[in-house]
Design an enzyme around this catalytic site. Structure first.
Site, PDB file in Angstrom:
ATOM      1  NE  ARG A  16      37.099   5.620  47.784  1.00 59.12           N
ATOM      2  CZ  ARG A  16      37.255   6.534  46.741  1.00 59.12           C
ATOM      3  NH1 ARG A  16      36.226   7.229  46.100  1.00 59.12           N
ATOM      4  NH2 ARG A  16      38.603   6.723  46.242  1.00 59.12           N
ATOM      5  CG  ASP A  17      37.295   4.469  42.845  1.00 59.12           C
ATOM      6  OD1 ASP A  17      36.240   5.191  42.623  1.00 59.12           O
ATOM      7  OD2 ASP A  17      38.203   4.895  42.620  1.00 59.12           O
ATOM      8  CG  HIS A 208      43.145   5.564  42.577  1.00 61.47           C
ATOM      9  ND1 HIS A 208      42.589   4.780  43.331  1.00 61.47           N
ATOM     10  CD2 HIS A 208      42.111   6.261  41.960  1.00 61.47           C
ATOM     11  CE1 HIS A 208      41.304   4.866  43.017  1.00 61.47           C
ATOM     12  NE2 HIS A 208      41.080   5.678  42.028  1.00 61.47           N
ATOM     13  CG  HIS A 210      39.777   5.515  37.511  1.00 60.18           C
ATOM     14  ND1 HIS A 210      38.660   5.173  37.730  1.00 60.18           N
ATOM     15  CD2 HIS A 210      40.478   5.950  38.489  1.00 60.18           C
ATOM     16  CE1 HIS A 210      38.405   5.472  38.909  1.00 60.18           C
ATOM     17  NE2 HIS A 210      39.393   6.071  39.475  1.00 60.18           N
ATOM     18  CB  CYS A 241      34.805   9.758  40.100  1.00 56.77           C
ATOM     19  SG  CYS A 241      34.588  11.265  41.236  1.00 56.77           S
ATOM     20  CG  ASN A 250      38.951   2.143  40.582  1.00 59.76           C
ATOM     21  OD1 ASN A 250      39.489   2.815  41.173  1.00 59.76           O
ATOM     22  ND2 ASN A 250      37.618   1.887  40.874  1.00 59.76           N
TER      23      ASN A 250
END
Length: 307
Positions: A16-17, A208, A210, A241, A250
């Protein structure tokens, strides 16, 4: 093996990310290969896709197809990013049972990312919770831009506590605190995670992070020490993002695992993970950002983690 304590679970968010900023689509079959490889290696939880519109985030366009091909047992380990009750409904119809309901602490980023105010997203959350619970599922409260916003700057910790304490978030099993831009520092992460643990309803806390400023692993360890029970990472540090200028990839899953050494992670697991990561990033034309992968390919053959 020097396992980091307290222990926390890794959630790999590559599908996903990790993928959402890439310019190359991965077919459903390839996504399934990666997901099943990660599960087979012992990764306890994964984020496998997003219900964001395919015209806005093209790499997520086949998320429903991915969900539909996974078994119920596999889906029990998988999370899907959602931002509206309708997203939850569609993902649930495909078979998903774990939903990450995400919105931003800052209105500016929420409008850029989701197209509505933070208040509107929060107001819709009870309906999303009801749908998730109606299918026997779990839902997370995910707060993006928990530390800084690309448009508004610093976000007050009090704002995060206010959202976390809002009655409309009742029913969430987890709360995700997201350093969306990777601009936080360890003391800052520890302070906010500590406040969430001490001042908000009892839920599993997820961090979460980065690695924009090179502190992804340090922030992750700080979050675990302060009470986070799960932490996010992606293969090779892939990700970012599309609606957050300045955000990079990430925190690499390989780096988090090498630092925390969970009981299921061994040199042979790392070797397989390195192969998987290198092949995927080469396929996508993306740079390798994991220091652990770079170290594992070194010439220091006497070190058991070199592959």
């Amino acid at each position: 093996m020097y396992e980091f304590a307290p222990a926390a679970r890794l959630r790999d968010v590559t599908m996903r990310d990790g993928l959402q900023l890439t310019g190359k689509m991965l077919p459903t079959e390839r996504k399934l290969e990666v997901i099943r490889a990660l599960i087979g290696l012992g990764v306890p939880e994964l984020e496998i896709g997003s219900m964001a519109r395919g015209d806005k985030v093209p790499p997520m366009a086949n998320t429903l197809e991915v969900i539909g091909e996974l078994t119920a047992e596999e889906l029990a380990q998988c999370w899907v990013w959602v931002a509206t009750p309708r997203h939850v409904e569609k993902a649930a119809a495909a078979g998903a049972r774990n939903f990450q309901y995400c919105f931003s602490a800052s209105d500016s980023h929420n409008r850029a990312n989701i197209g509505r105010s933070t208040e509107d997203s929060l107001a819709a959350m009870p309906a999303a919770v009801d749908i998730a619970h109606s299918v026997g599922g779990a839902i997370e409260l995910c707060i993006a831009t928990s530390f800084t916003c690309p448009f508004e700057g610093a976000v007050s910790p009090d704002r995060i506590i206010e959202i976390a304490d809002d009655e409309r978030a009742t029913g969430a099993t987890d709360i995700v605190i997201a350093d969306t831009l990777g601009q936080a520092v360890p003391a800052q992460v520890a302070a906010l995670i500590g406040r969430v643990a001490g001042e908000t309803p009892s839920r599993r806390i997820v961090f979460h992070g980065h690695d924009t400023w090179g502190l992804g692993v340090a922030n992750t360890l700080a979050a675990i020490s302060a009470g986070a029970g799960m932490v996010d990472g992606s293969l090779g540090g892939l990700g970012g993002c599309p609606f957050a200028p300045g955000a990079s990839g990430n925190t690499p899953s390989e780096d988090i695992l090498f630092a925390t050494r969970p009981t299921w992670f061994a040199p042979e697991t790392l070797a397989a993970l390195v192969d998987l990561s290198e092949h995927l990033l080469t396929e996508l034309g993306e740079p390798m950002r994991s220091k652990t992968v770079q170290g594992a390919r070194s010439e220091a053959r006497a070190f058991e983690w070199v592959v």
